[in-house]
Scaffold this motif. Structure first.
Motif, mmCIF file in Angstrom:
data_model
loop_
_atom_site.group_PDB
_atom_site.id
_atom_site.type_symbol
_atom_site.label_atom_id
_atom_site.label_comp_id
_atom_site.label_asym_id
_atom_site.label_seq_id
_atom_site.Cartn_x
_atom_site.Cartn_y
_atom_site.Cartn_z
ATOM 1 N N GLY A 157 6.722 27.334 42.521
ATOM 2 C CA GLY A 157 8.166 27.107 42.487
ATOM 3 C C GLY A 157 8.764 27.050 43.880
ATOM 4 N N ALA A 158 8.321 27.946 44.768
ATOM 5 C CA ALA A 158 8.846 27.966 46.142
ATOM 6 C C ALA A 158 8.488 26.686 46.885
ATOM 7 C CB ALA A 158 8.310 29.187 46.893
ATOM 8 N N ALA A 159 7.269 26.207 46.702
ATOM 9 C CA ALA A 159 6.852 24.972 47.367
ATOM 10 C C ALA A 159 7.618 23.770 46.808
ATOM 11 C CB ALA A 159 5.347 24.758 47.211
ATOM 12 N N GLU A 160 7.869 23.768 45.511
ATOM 13 C CA GLU A 160 8.619 22.661 44.920
ATOM 14 C C GLU A 160 10.056 22.649 45.427
ATOM 15 O OE1 GLU A 160 9.121 20.290 40.761
ATOM 16 O OE2 GLU A 160 8.324 22.319 40.688
ATOM 17 N N SER A 161 10.651 23.819 45.559
ATOM 18 C CA SER A 161 12.015 23.907 46.087
ATOM 19 C C SER A 161 12.073 23.391 47.525
ATOM 20 C CB SER A 161 12.498 25.357 46.003
ATOM 21 O OG SER A 161 13.777 25.488 46.538
ATOM 22 N N LEU A 162 11.133 23.806 48.352
ATOM 23 C CA LEU A 162 11.093 23.334 49.738
ATOM 24 C C LEU A 162 10.839 21.832 49.782
ATOM 25 C CD1 LEU A 162 11.116 23.748 52.786
ATOM 26 C CD2 LEU A 162 8.696 24.421 52.623
ATOM 27 N N LEU A 163 9.927 21.344 48.962
ATOM 28 C CA LEU A 163 9.646 19.914 48.928
ATOM 29 C C LEU A 163 10.897 19.131 48.555
ATOM 30 C CD1 LEU A 163 7.641 17.558 49.110
ATOM 31 C CD2 LEU A 163 7.051 18.013 46.710
ATOM 32 N N VAL A 184 -0.250 24.181 45.992
ATOM 33 C CA VAL A 184 0.476 24.218 47.265
ATOM 34 C C VAL A 184 1.527 25.316 47.153
ATOM 35 C CG1 VAL A 184 1.912 22.921 48.892
ATOM 36 C CG2 VAL A 184 0.134 21.736 47.568
ATOM 37 N N ASP A 185 1.510 26.216 48.119
ATOM 38 C CA ASP A 185 2.479 27.303 48.178
ATOM 39 C C ASP A 185 3.152 27.240 49.543
ATOM 40 O OD1 ASP A 185 3.927 29.554 47.453
ATOM 41 O OD2 ASP A 185 2.200 30.887 47.350
ATOM 42 N N VAL A 186 4.146 28.078 49.743
ATOM 43 C CA VAL A 186 4.841 28.148 51.028
ATOM 44 C C VAL A 186 4.968 29.616 51.403
ATOM 45 C CG1 VAL A 186 7.144 28.083 49.966
ATOM 46 C CG2 VAL A 186 6.854 27.342 52.326
ATOM 47 N N VAL A 187 4.745 29.917 52.681
ATOM 48 C CA VAL A 187 4.831 31.282 53.189
ATOM 49 C C VAL A 187 5.595 31.278 54.510
ATOM 50 C CG1 VAL A 187 2.694 32.056 52.070
ATOM 51 C CG2 VAL A 187 2.598 31.104 54.376
#
Length: 130
Positions: free
Chosen positions: A9-15, A82-85
């Motif tokens: 979800g975090a990666a989709e939001s950033l994308l 794919v994740d985001v950190v």
């Protein structure tokens, strides 16, 4: 049919945010040193996909995720997320100025997924896909 690559979800939001800022984008993951094993996000058309690069799938609204052929051989038995950190990744990837970086989380494909993908012929950059 299942997928080989997904987003958290975090990666989709950033994308989604990056697409609003830059227009259509793409991911590429190479097998290079340093940040080469991290997924890199580029404006679509500003990174030249190689003839042997493999299209793993599309994530988000319609973002292609490409991988170098060498990496694909290594990762073809895994499902990638794919994740985001927090933290700085490559200065070339679009998320770098945001103070975060994309990364890959992986798991082995299940027996059912292996069977599902058994006859799949991966698309390559030689086919000049967008």
């Amino acid at each position: 049919m299942g997928t080989r690559v997904d987003l958290t979800g975090a990666a989709e939001s950033l994308l989604d945010s990056l697409v609003r800022q830059h227009g259509p984008v793409m991911f590429h993951q190479s097998g290079g040193c340093c940040d080469g094993s991290a997924p890199m996000c580029f404006p679509r058309g500003e990174f030249r996909v190689g003839a042997s690069d493999v299209l793993l799938g599309r994530v988000g609204a319609d973002t292609p995720f490409w991988m170098s052929a060498d990496q694909y051989e290594y990762w073809k038995h895994t499902h990638l997320t794919v994740d985001v950190v927090p933290g700085r990744g490559s200065g070339f990837s679009l998320e770098a100025p945001e103070g975060v970086r994309f990364l890959i989380r992986s798991r082995l494909l299940t027996d059912a997924e292996v069977a599902e993908f058994a006859d799949e012929r991966p698309r390559t950059g030689a086919e000049q896909l967008d």
